[in-house]
Write a protein that holds these residues in place. Structure first.
Motif, short mmCIF file in Angstrom:
data_model
loop_
_atom_site.label_atom_id
_atom_site.label_comp_id
_atom_site.label_asym_id
_atom_site.label_seq_id
_atom_site.Cartn_x
_atom_site.Cartn_y
_atom_site.Cartn_z
N SER A 435 0.80 -1.12 0.14
CA SER A 435 0.07 0.10 -0.05
C SER A 435 1.05 1.29 -0.12
CB SER A 435 -0.97 0.01 1.21
OG SER A 435 -1.81 -1.01 1.18
N LYS A 436 0.44 2.31 -0.67
CA LYS A 436 0.94 3.43 -0.86
C LYS A 436 0.62 4.27 0.63
CE LYS A 436 1.49 3.82 -5.58
NZ LYS A 436 1.01 2.29 -5.94
N GLN A 437 -0.65 4.19 0.85
CA GLN A 437 -1.28 4.84 2.03
C GLN A 437 -1.03 4.02 3.27
OE1 GLN A 437 -5.62 5.31 1.83
NE2 GLN A 437 -5.38 6.11 3.95
N LYS A 438 0.00 4.68 4.26
CA LYS A 438 0.15 3.91 5.41
C LYS A 438 -0.69 4.31 6.59
CE LYS A 438 3.60 1.71 3.55
NZ LYS A 438 3.49 0.07 3.24
N THR A 439 -1.27 5.33 6.67
CA THR A 439 -1.94 5.63 7.63
C THR A 439 -3.33 6.38 7.56
OG1 THR A 439 -0.78 7.99 8.01
CG2 THR A 439 0.07 6.20 9.12
N ASP A 440 -4.12 6.60 8.39
CA ASP A 440 -5.29 7.43 8.27
C ASP A 440 -5.35 8.55 9.34
OD1 ASP A 440 -7.96 8.57 8.05
OD2 ASP A 440 -8.92 6.81 8.37
N GLU A 441 -4.83 9.72 9.04
CA GLU A 441 -4.82 11.03 9.81
C GLU A 441 -6.18 11.16 10.59
OE1 GLU A 441 -1.83 11.98 10.75
OE2 GLU A 441 -0.76 10.71 9.15
N SER A 442 -7.20 10.89 9.82
CA SER A 442 -8.40 11.15 10.51
C SER A 442 -8.75 10.20 11.71
CB SER A 442 -9.55 11.14 9.38
OG SER A 442 -9.92 9.81 9.14
N MET A 443 -8.26 9.19 11.82
CA MET A 443 -8.63 8.25 12.87
C MET A 443 -8.11 8.46 14.18
SD MET A 443 -8.48 3.98 12.41
CE MET A 443 -9.27 4.02 10.89
N THR A 444 -8.78 8.76 15.07
CA THR A 444 -8.44 8.75 16.66
C THR A 444 -9.01 7.77 17.29
OG1 THR A 444 -10.09 10.43 17.04
CG2 THR A 444 -8.00 11.30 15.98
N PHE A 445 -8.36 7.43 18.45
CA PHE A 445 -9.09 6.50 19.42
C PHE A 445 -9.04 6.86 20.90
CE2 PHE A 445 -5.99 4.48 16.25
CZ PHE A 445 -6.72 3.65 15.59
#
Length: 542
Positions: A435-445
């Motif tokens: 995958s080129k996309q490694k993270t989702d900056e909008s995702m918080t926990f």
């Protein structure tokens, strides 16, 4: 109604599935070949177990994986098992759903013939998804519900197992939209065995019993040449349809490509707006005349899919089963793939699960899981190897994915290594799908969240996806405290890993599979879980 009640009553006979042995012609048996990702055919050789495997699962390694030498025509795509990935390097995991269950009935066929299946015939997600689970029906207008649960991993108590379940909305047969069905039936010479064309004819008689007045059926056959043996016929003319089926005989080579073209032409000429327009292909998968290359077949099926005609594939027989090809074309046709090893399996697929088999309620269903690095140091998706997607494909509505049928459920399992746990399992920084996309900056926990599950799906007649998000929280359940859903799905996954001699099976063995499955059998009205328990016992006894 009599025929419907009689067919449904047959389901109670699922209890005898474990003792049925599929008819197999010839003195010898079957050799099996497997296909690599480049579709090269190579001979499957018997597997030898490592000393570690012998120590952890002696029962599995005493099973007979020898294959006779009469035929090597069966093909299976090579499975490279998902590794454990490091959350710090790969916090996202994306895959397409899979409602196919062909691998389970095919594995059952091997074990009933007193042999282990080739490892690549064992697709873990299809074993798990053969069974129904006690998931709630969806609320409001959503086509499916989401259920999650976390507890100890049975084969490695240091790890956690995350259970994710989707339940499609159930629709009664009388409320299904009208169907325009084209039966595309293989009557070539390779279909002459008792567990091929004769079983196929019995299976389709069951389906004909379910037809309503507003449905219509056409039948196209293919052998040396393709031809229409039944023009579009209303569902209330059952005698006419059954007469056409009863007259079928096997002979000739296999003009599968020509047959598919004829079937799609009929389906489009009789297209029902807002109806279920579908080609049902029944074959051992041997396409050797006409459009025979996978690429040509896939291009045709994808083109017709976009025009609203979907494809269901039913596999039959022993010794010539082209599993790899049939799974591939069903995936591309917005349909499902089932393997029919006996009449009870035909009843399950074409009577009990007719809504899911024939009606798609959500298409291009994708799952993306984001892991909380403060809680999870590593994870592994169990199965779905040929359904993995690049992370960037999740929001790409042009990317094809799996379909969910009415009443169908889909289950996925992740094995995770919590932060702070010392595990002897190596973690990889390299995701095989690159995958080129490694993270989702909008995702918080939130502090107690292990992960978040996001789903995208489209309505069957729409091209824009909708998003659902569900958090997953670890409530600290032990395996004993987990639900029957959790424990039974875990027992099936463990069974599959033992059959595959997976490097990730940990302490898994058939004794433990039996114990876990017996504890979680539940009500089991159709007898499928009891049949699984008998199948595991049979595997142990070989």
């Amino acid at each position: 109604m009599k025929t419907r009640h009689r067919a449904i009553a047959t389901l109670g006979l699922a209890a005898v599935l474990g003792t049925l042995t599929v008819a197999c012609e010839g003195e010898g048996g079957v050799n099996y070949s497997r296909e690599s990702s480049e579709q090269a055919e190579i001979l499957l050789s018997p597997q030898t177990a490592s000393p570690q495997a012998l120590q952890s699962a002696p029962q599995a390694d005493t099973l007979n994986r020898q294959v006779p030498e009469e035929s090597n025509r069966e093909t299976y795509s090579t499975i490279q098992e998902n590794p454990f990935l490091s959350t710090s390097s790969n916090p996202l995991s994306t895959f397409s759903i899979d409602v196919d269950a062909a691998s389970y009935s095919n594995v059952r066929r091997f074990i009933n013939e007193n042999r282990l299946p080739p490892p690549d015939a064992v697709r873990l997600e299809e074993l798990i998804n053969y069974f129904t689970y006690d998931y709630p029906q969806p609320e409001a207008e959503q086509p499916f519900s989401i259920t999650t649960e976390v507890a100890e991993a049975p084969w490695n108590p240091k790890h956690k197992l995350v259970h994710i379940g989707l339940q499609g909305k159930s629709i009664s047969t009388e409320n299904l939209p009208p169907s325009n069905l084209v039966f595309l039936l293989d009557v070539s010479g390779s279909m002459s065995d008792a567990n091929k064309l004769p079983l196929l004819k019995e299976a389709f008689r069951l389906l004909v019993d379910q037809l309503r007045d507003e449905d219509k059926v056409s039948i196209v056959v293919y052998a040396g040449a393709a031809g229409t043996v039944l023009p579009p016929t209303p569902g209330n003319q059952k005698d006419t349809i059954l007469t056409a089926i009863n007259k079928l005989d096997a002979g000739g080579s296999t003009a599968g490509g020509e047959g598919i073209q004829s079937a799609y032409k009929l389906a489009q000429e009789n297209f029902i707006e807002s109806g279920n327009n579908r080609v049902i292909l029944a074959t051992d998968g041997d396409f050797n005349v006409g459009i025979s290359s996978d690429e040509q077949l896939v291009n045709l099926i994808e083109e017709k899919r976009e025009q609203g005609v979907f494809l269901t594939v039913l596999g039959f027989g022993t010794g010539n089963l082209q599993d790899a090809k049939m799974e591939k074309i069903a995936n591309k046709g917005n349909g499902n793939y089932a393997y029919i090893d006996n009449i009870l399996e035909a009843n399950k697929v074409l009577v009990n699960e007719i809504g899911g088999t024939l009606l798609t309620i959500a298409k291009d269903v994708k799952v993306q899981v984001g892991f909380n690095p403060d809680k999870v140091q590593g994870y592994r998706l169990i199965g779905y190897e040929n359904r993995r997607l690049q992370n960037e494909a999740f929001e790409d509505d042009q990317k094809d994915a799996g379909e969910l049928g009415a009443g169908h459920s889909v289950t996925a399992l992740y094995e995770i290594i919590p932060v702070g746990v010392k595990s002897d399992v190596p973690l990889s920084d390299v995701d095989l799908v690159d995958s080129k996309q490694k993270t989702d900056e909008s995702m918080t926990f939130s502090p107690n969240e292990l992960m978040q599950v996001k789903l995208r799906y489209k309505q069957p007649d729409q091209d824009t996806s909708q998003l659902i998000t569900a958090p997953v929280v670890d409530k600290g359940l032990t395996l004993a405290q987990a639900s029957n859903n959790f424990k039974f799905s875990a027992s099936v996954a463990e069974f599959g890993m033992v059959l595959r001699e997976s490097q990730y099976k940990g302490n898994g063995n058939l004794d433990h599979v039996l114990q876990l499955a017996s504890q979680s059998q539940g009500a089991d009205l159709d007898g499928y879980r009891a049949e699984f328990i008998r199948l595991v016992k049979r595997a142990k006894s070989l």
